[in-house]
Design a protein around this motif. Structure first.
Motif, mmCIF file in Angstrom:
data_model
loop_
_atom_site.group_PDB
_atom_site.id
_atom_site.type_symbol
_atom_site.label_atom_id
_atom_site.label_comp_id
_atom_site.label_asym_id
_atom_site.label_seq_id
_atom_site.Cartn_x
_atom_site.Cartn_y
_atom_site.Cartn_z
ATOM 1 N N ILE A 32 0.814 -1.208 0.000
ATOM 2 C CA ILE A 32 0.000 0.000 0.000
ATOM 3 C C ILE A 32 0.857 1.272 0.000
ATOM 4 O O ILE A 32 0.424 2.330 -0.472
ATOM 5 N N PHE A 33 2.109 1.172 0.522
ATOM 6 C CA PHE A 33 2.971 2.356 0.612
ATOM 7 C C PHE A 33 3.991 2.434 -0.532
ATOM 8 O O PHE A 33 4.872 3.291 -0.512
ATOM 9 N N GLU A 34 3.894 1.554 -1.515
ATOM 10 C CA GLU A 34 4.892 1.482 -2.569
ATOM 11 C C GLU A 34 5.020 2.808 -3.321
ATOM 12 O O GLU A 34 6.124 3.276 -3.611
ATOM 13 N N LYS A 35 3.892 3.426 -3.609
ATOM 14 C CA LYS A 35 3.904 4.688 -4.351
ATOM 15 C C LYS A 35 4.633 5.773 -3.555
ATOM 16 O O LYS A 35 5.450 6.522 -4.110
ATOM 17 N N SER B 71 12.689 9.337 -5.153
ATOM 18 C CA SER B 71 12.924 10.244 -6.282
ATOM 19 C C SER B 71 13.301 11.634 -5.772
ATOM 20 O O SER B 71 14.214 12.284 -6.295
ATOM 21 N N THR B 72 12.602 12.087 -4.733
ATOM 22 C CA THR B 72 12.881 13.407 -4.149
ATOM 23 C C THR B 72 14.291 13.467 -3.563
ATOM 24 O O THR B 72 15.024 14.447 -3.754
ATOM 25 N N ILE B 73 14.690 12.401 -2.852
ATOM 26 C CA ILE B 73 16.019 12.383 -2.227
ATOM 27 C C ILE B 73 17.117 12.432 -3.289
ATOM 28 O O ILE B 73 18.072 13.227 -3.196
ATOM 29 N N TYR B 74 16.984 11.589 -4.313
ATOM 30 C CA TYR B 74 18.009 11.568 -5.365
ATOM 31 C C TYR B 74 18.080 12.913 -6.096
ATOM 32 O O TYR B 74 19.161 13.369 -6.496
ATOM 33 N N GLU B 75 16.939 13.557 -6.260
ATOM 34 C CA GLU B 75 16.938 14.871 -6.915
ATOM 35 C C GLU B 75 17.681 15.892 -6.051
ATOM 36 O O GLU B 75 18.488 16.686 -6.562
ATOM 37 N N GLN B 76 17.428 15.868 -4.738
ATOM 38 C CA GLN B 76 18.102 16.808 -3.841
ATOM 39 C C GLN B 76 19.596 16.508 -3.732
ATOM 40 O O GLN B 76 20.394 17.408 -3.461
ATOM 41 N N LYS C 184 9.047 4.782 -11.811
ATOM 42 C CA LYS C 184 8.454 3.701 -11.003
ATOM 43 C C LYS C 184 7.209 4.191 -10.285
ATOM 44 O O LYS C 184 6.199 3.476 -10.193
ATOM 45 N N TYR C 185 7.302 5.420 -9.775
ATOM 46 C CA TYR C 185 6.137 6.018 -9.111
ATOM 47 C C TYR C 185 4.960 6.123 -10.082
ATOM 48 O O TYR C 185 3.818 5.792 -9.739
ATOM 49 N N THR C 186 5.235 6.562 -11.310
ATOM 50 C CA THR C 186 4.188 6.682 -12.323
ATOM 51 C C THR C 186 3.586 5.321 -12.659
ATOM 52 O O THR C 186 2.364 5.182 -12.784
ATOM 53 N N VAL D 71 3.450 2.602 -10.760
ATOM 54 C CA VAL D 71 2.620 2.131 -9.644
ATOM 55 C C VAL D 71 1.288 2.873 -9.626
ATOM 56 O O VAL D 71 0.232 2.286 -9.377
ATOM 57 N N THR D 72 1.341 4.182 -9.912
ATOM 58 C CA THR D 72 0.107 4.971 -9.948
ATOM 59 C C THR D 72 -0.847 4.436 -11.006
ATOM 60 O O THR D 72 -2.053 4.315 -10.779
ATOM 61 N N LEU D 73 -0.299 4.087 -12.178
ATOM 62 C CA LEU D 73 -1.129 3.529 -13.254
ATOM 63 C C LEU D 73 -1.736 2.197 -12.836
ATOM 64 O O LEU D 73 -2.914 1.929 -13.098
ATOM 65 N N ASN D 74 -0.934 1.356 -12.182
ATOM 66 C CA ASN D 74 -1.443 0.058 -11.734
ATOM 67 C C ASN D 74 -2.539 0.216 -10.704
ATOM 68 O O ASN D 74 -3.551 -0.486 -10.733
ATOM 69 N N LEU D 75 -2.340 1.139 -9.766
ATOM 70 C CA LEU D 75 -3.352 1.381 -8.738
ATOM 71 C C LEU D 75 -4.649 1.885 -9.365
ATOM 72 O O LEU D 75 -5.740 1.509 -8.950
ATOM 73 N N PHE D 76 -4.505 2.732 -10.397
ATOM 74 C CA PHE D 76 -5.695 3.236 -11.081
ATOM 75 C C PHE D 76 -6.449 2.087 -11.745
ATOM 76 O O PHE D 76 -7.674 1.997 -11.661
ATOM 77 N N SER D 77 -5.697 1.187 -12.386
ATOM 78 C CA SER D 77 -6.324 0.045 -13.054
ATOM 79 C C SER D 77 -7.010 -0.861 -12.045
ATOM 80 O O SER D 77 -8.140 -1.316 -12.259
#
Length: 586
Positions: free
Chosen positions: A314-317, A324-329, A342-344, A346-352
């Motif tokens: 449930i917390f994968e997203k 992603s935020t940490i690596y960007e910083q 990967k975030y995108t 998972v979001t698509l899978n959750l939507f489906s």
């Protein structure tokens, strides 16, 4: 004379016995057996002490007892308790069919066994709240639970039901649930049940914290902690310490917050896998806020491994978004982009998955409505029969009627059996004859090399059509904005009916949704290319959409964000990568 008397007496006794059994059958097993009542108490105690593994074992005993005793109420109550344990532990099982069964059983429980009715209603409410996030249905069954507890005059059950209602409102971020939380808290002070007091105090803390009243929330949370300690609720310590950390973080006391976050990650007996993952995720977010990125990244990697191990997805997203935020910083933009993708995904899978659940819920409601209609019809029919029996008994000729009716029924039944058997034998002979004729015709056709005609779409033909369609799509046929079912059928040398049937059976989608999925996949690919400067409507047209608005709408439904927002995120990350490379060259 004597023989006739004895015959009538035996007939009367037999009819009385039949009527008694009929009444017993109508009433059913309304009450649980003594052992069933004991197991039900054990289940309730396990819920109070948050021992969900023990609850699952006792619930399984209860439902197996119900099956062996042919006590349907007992079996259903055990099923409901078992599902409650799985839902509380955030099990990944598909609960659709067992919940459908419980919903069908509810009407018969409401009058015959209100306590079992309350148990089943609570489980169904928990399913809709925690698994489906359908707050309307969750509230409906929680209200049924509340009304039943009041009819039974069970104050602890009433406080628990009020807490459930309050938590549903809280989850949907509706502050009107505060009144239910407050009422439950007041009732718990009357009953002084430690488990009930713990739950109600936690609810009060949640509402106050959510309304930025952290000092008051801390007071109630400490109160809840005291009740948990007295009740021996070791499994709740992880949750309580994590909540303490959140409150102290909000109060601007990072040292205190970190102390409780670290306590929340200790190995307490009975802690659910959900709480183990959640406590570490909260601490990781705290570390990010404190700019301790290396520690946060290390912790998130372990959280990711733990969530996969325990199947708490449930917390994968959130995990991917934070990484992603940490690596960007940290300036590692390539890795940041990878985790954003990967975030995108998972979001698509959750939507489906959400769409599939919505379909399953609608299907479930339709079937339940149909079942209720049938039950109402059967109830009306039973009522009519009952009135007929009463009238026959009242006029004093019921015995004669039963004897005659039984004799006629037997004769007709025998005749029906004979006729059925004769029809069956005749059908068998006809089937054998037809089979022989078919074999002969097949043999003759093969001798003359004549293809045997088929009236329908066989598996081989269906596979062939679908493979050709997939090839056609992979070659880019979907980019043709005028592509229709008829046109595709023409390209595949088949007809629209066969093609529509194949697409529905093989992909589970309509033809238009099937084609749009290819278009959206390419649109995502084009928008993920930072070098692509085509206008959004150009991209929509390029992949086959005739309407820009239709393209935007379907893209948002599929991805969760608009095409422009998606492209902007990709561009920002790519720009950061370029700037980083330029700095290194300088």
């Amino acid at each position: 004379m004597t023989s006739t008397y004895h015959h009538k007496r035996h007939l009367r006794e037999s009819i009385i016995l039949i009527i008694f059994l009929f009444v017993a059958m109508l009433q059913g097993n309304a009450a649980l057996t003594d052992k069933g009542e004991m197991l039900l108490r054990d289940c309730e105690n396990a819920i109070s002490s948050r021992q969900y593994e023990a609850l699952g074992k006792k619930a399984d005993e209860l439902r197996r007892l119900g099956r062996s005793q042919r006590n349907r109420d007992e079996e259903v109550t055990g099923d409901a308790m078992y599902l409650h344990a799985l839902i509380a532990m955030r099990d990944t099982t598909d609960f659709t069919l067992p919940i459908e069964t419980l919903i069908k059983e509810l009407p018969s429980l409401k009058d015959n066994n209100p306590r079992s009715y309350m148990v089943v209603a609570r489980t169904i409410s928990s399913y809709y709240q925690r698994i489906i996030n359908d707050y309307s249905q969750a509230l409906h069954y929680a209200t049924e639970q509340l009304e039943t507890s009041r009819k039974l005059n069970d104050k602890n059950a009433e406080a628990a039901a009020l807490s459930t209602v309050a938590s549903i409102y809280f989850q949907k971020q509706d502050n009107s649930g505060w009144q239910y939380a407050l009422k439950a808290y007041e009732i718990s002070k009357e009953t002084n049940d430690l488990s009930t007091r713990y739950i109600t105090a936690c609810n009060m803390a949640n509402y106050l914290f959510n309304n930025h009243k952290s000092d008051e929330a801390l007071k109630y949370l400490k109160e809840a902690e005291g009740f948990a300690n007295h009740a021996g609720l070791e499994s709740e310590k992880s949750y309580l310490n994590s909540f303490m950390g959140d409150i102290y973080k909000t109060l601007g006391k990072p040292d205190n917050a970190e102390k409780f976050y670290l306590l929340s990650m200790e190995d307490y007996p009975g802690t659910s896998n959900y709480d183990k993952v959640y406590s570490r995720l909260c601490y990781a977010m705290f570390l990010i806020e404190q700019k301790r990125l290396t520690e946060a990244l290390k912790l998130l990697n372990s959280v990711s491994d733990m969530s996969r191990k325990y199947k708490v997805t449930i917390f994968e997203k959130e995990i991917y978004a934070l990484m992603s935020t940490i690596y960007e910083q940290q300036g590692e933009y390539a890795k940041s982009l990878d985790y954003y993708k990967k975030y995108t995904a998972v979001t698509l899978n959750l939507f489906s998955e959400q769409k599939e659940r919505e379909f399953a819920i609608l299907d479930l409601r339709n079937r339940v409505s149909e079942e209720e209609r049938k039950n109402a019809s059967q109830s009306l029919e039973i009522l009519k029969r009952g009135r007929t029996i009463i009238i026959l008994i009242a006029i004093g000729v019921v015995f004669l009627v039963i004897c005659i009716a039984g004799f006629i029924y037997h004769r007709r039944k025998v005749a029906d059996y004979n006729e059925t058997i004769a029809r069956y034998l005749e059908n068998m002979r006809n089937e054998k004859l037809l089979r022989e004729q078919l074999e002969q015709a097949t043999a003759q056709a093969q001798q003359h090399d004549t293809p045997r005609p088929t009236g329908g779409l066989n598996n081989e033909k269906s596979n062939q059509i679908y493979q050709q369609l997939e090839k056609l799509m992979n070659e880019g046929a979907y980019r043709d904005s005028s592509l229709s079912l008829d046109k595709a059928a023409g390209l595949l040398s088949t007809n629209r009916t066969y093609l529509s049937q194949v697409v529905n059976e093989r992909s589970g989608k309509s033809f238009s949704n099937y084609v749009n999925e290819y278009r959206l996949n390419e649109a995502v690919e084009l928008l993920s290319d930072p070098n692509n400067t085509d206008a959004l409507k150009t991209i929509g047209a390029k992949v086959g959409f005739t309407s820009s608005s239709n393209f935007y709408t379907l893209f948002r439904q599929r991805v969760g964000v608009s095409p422009s927002v998606f492209r902007e995120n990709i561009k920002n990350i790519e720009n950061n990568i370029q700037n980083h490379q330029n700095d290194n060259q300088d």
